[in-house]
Design a protein around this motif. Sequence first.
Motif, mmCIF file in Angstrom:
data_model
loop_
_atom_site.group_PDB
_atom_site.id
_atom_site.type_symbol
_atom_site.label_atom_id
_atom_site.label_comp_id
_atom_site.label_asym_id
_atom_site.label_seq_id
_atom_site.Cartn_x
_atom_site.Cartn_y
_atom_site.Cartn_z
ATOM 1 N N GLU A 22 0.851 -1.188 0.000
ATOM 2 C CA GLU A 22 0.000 0.000 0.000
ATOM 3 C C GLU A 22 0.883 1.232 0.000
ATOM 4 O OE1 GLU A 22 -3.026 0.103 2.956
ATOM 5 O OE2 GLU A 22 -3.761 -1.897 2.456
ATOM 6 N N LEU A 23 0.330 2.365 -0.407
ATOM 7 C CA LEU A 23 1.102 3.605 -0.467
ATOM 8 C C LEU A 23 1.713 3.959 0.883
ATOM 9 C CD1 LEU A 23 -1.147 5.921 -2.664
ATOM 10 C CD2 LEU A 23 1.006 4.844 -3.291
ATOM 11 N N ALA A 24 2.934 4.446 0.846
ATOM 12 C CA ALA A 24 3.634 4.867 2.057
ATOM 13 C C ALA A 24 3.980 6.345 1.948
ATOM 14 C CB ALA A 24 4.906 4.043 2.245
ATOM 15 N N ALA A 25 4.221 6.975 3.090
ATOM 16 C CA ALA A 25 4.560 8.392 3.148
ATOM 17 C C ALA A 25 5.889 8.569 3.866
ATOM 18 C CB ALA A 25 3.468 9.166 3.886
ATOM 19 N N MET A 26 6.576 9.634 3.533
ATOM 20 C CA MET A 26 7.853 9.941 4.181
ATOM 21 C C MET A 26 7.602 10.809 5.408
ATOM 22 S SD MET A 26 10.465 10.296 0.918
ATOM 23 C CE MET A 26 10.410 12.030 0.997
ATOM 24 N N LYS A 27 6.843 10.266 6.360
ATOM 25 C CA LYS A 27 6.560 10.943 7.630
ATOM 26 C C LYS A 27 6.321 9.879 8.687
ATOM 27 C CE LYS A 27 1.646 11.363 6.698
ATOM 28 N NZ LYS A 27 0.493 12.228 6.570
ATOM 29 N N PRO A 28 6.627 10.185 9.943
ATOM 30 C CA PRO A 28 6.406 9.201 11.023
ATOM 31 C C PRO A 28 4.919 8.891 11.181
ATOM 32 C CG PRO A 28 7.759 11.043 11.781
ATOM 33 C CD PRO A 28 7.233 11.404 10.428
ATOM 34 N N PRO A 39 10.143 6.517 16.811
ATOM 35 C CA PRO A 39 9.231 6.265 15.690
ATOM 36 C C PRO A 39 9.991 6.143 14.370
ATOM 37 C CG PRO A 39 8.997 8.514 16.483
ATOM 38 C CD PRO A 39 9.934 7.821 17.412
ATOM 39 N N PRO A 40 9.519 5.275 13.491
ATOM 40 C CA PRO A 40 10.160 5.130 12.188
ATOM 41 C C PRO A 40 9.887 6.365 11.323
ATOM 42 C CG PRO A 40 8.183 3.794 12.290
ATOM 43 C CD PRO A 40 8.385 4.375 13.656
ATOM 44 N N PRO A 41 10.732 6.634 10.329
ATOM 45 C CA PRO A 41 10.551 7.829 9.502
ATOM 46 C C PRO A 41 9.468 7.692 8.439
ATOM 47 C CG PRO A 41 12.499 6.632 8.809
ATOM 48 C CD PRO A 41 11.958 5.924 10.028
ATOM 49 N N HIS A 42 8.874 6.494 8.286
ATOM 50 C CA HIS A 42 7.866 6.273 7.247
ATOM 51 C C HIS A 42 6.595 5.690 7.851
ATOM 52 C CE1 HIS A 42 11.783 6.044 5.194
ATOM 53 N NE2 HIS A 42 11.162 6.779 4.302
ATOM 54 N N SER A 43 5.484 5.905 7.172
ATOM 55 C CA SER A 43 4.196 5.368 7.601
ATOM 56 C C SER A 43 3.368 5.048 6.360
ATOM 57 C CB SER A 43 3.448 6.377 8.469
ATOM 58 O OG SER A 43 3.152 7.549 7.728
ATOM 59 N N HIS A 44 2.229 4.378 6.577
ATOM 60 C CA HIS A 44 1.274 4.222 5.481
ATOM 61 C C HIS A 44 0.727 5.601 5.155
ATOM 62 C CE1 HIS A 44 0.938 -0.138 6.668
ATOM 63 N NE2 HIS A 44 1.054 -0.222 5.361
ATOM 64 N N TRP A 45 0.149 5.750 3.986
ATOM 65 C CA TRP A 45 -0.356 7.046 3.526
ATOM 66 C C TRP A 45 -1.381 7.621 4.502
ATOM 67 C CZ3 TRP A 45 1.615 10.264 0.293
ATOM 68 C CH2 TRP A 45 0.864 11.314 -0.202
ATOM 69 N N ASP A 46 -2.126 6.757 5.200
ATOM 70 C CA ASP A 46 -3.155 7.240 6.135
ATOM 71 C C ASP A 46 -2.601 7.565 7.517
ATOM 72 O OD1 ASP A 46 -2.670 4.721 7.156
ATOM 73 O OD2 ASP A 46 -4.732 4.004 6.941
ATOM 74 N N GLY A 47 -1.270 7.458 7.709
ATOM 75 C CA GLY A 47 -0.651 7.811 8.981
ATOM 76 C C GLY A 47 -0.426 6.637 9.925
#
Length: 69
Positions: A22-28, A39-47
């Motif tokens: 699934e889409l990932a984002a470059m934010k915790p 916290p990891p530096p990446h999350s799913h697109w929905d946070g």
Amino acid sequence: MTNTQLPTEAQRFILVCSACHELAAMKPPREWTPAWGSPPPHSHWDGEPLCAVMTRTGYRSAEPMLVET
């Protein structure tokens, strides 16, 4: 972008969770428990955190990967 324009490098790739794709984002992640460590530096697109995967040291968030579109 019109149909005659070539995509840029940034537009040719998307970041996805390596476990569920699934889409990932470059934010915790939006929510993270300090007991889990930093916290990891990446999350799913929905946070939400990326999927948990088993490693030699226990469960960790999956690593994101770039996929060509």
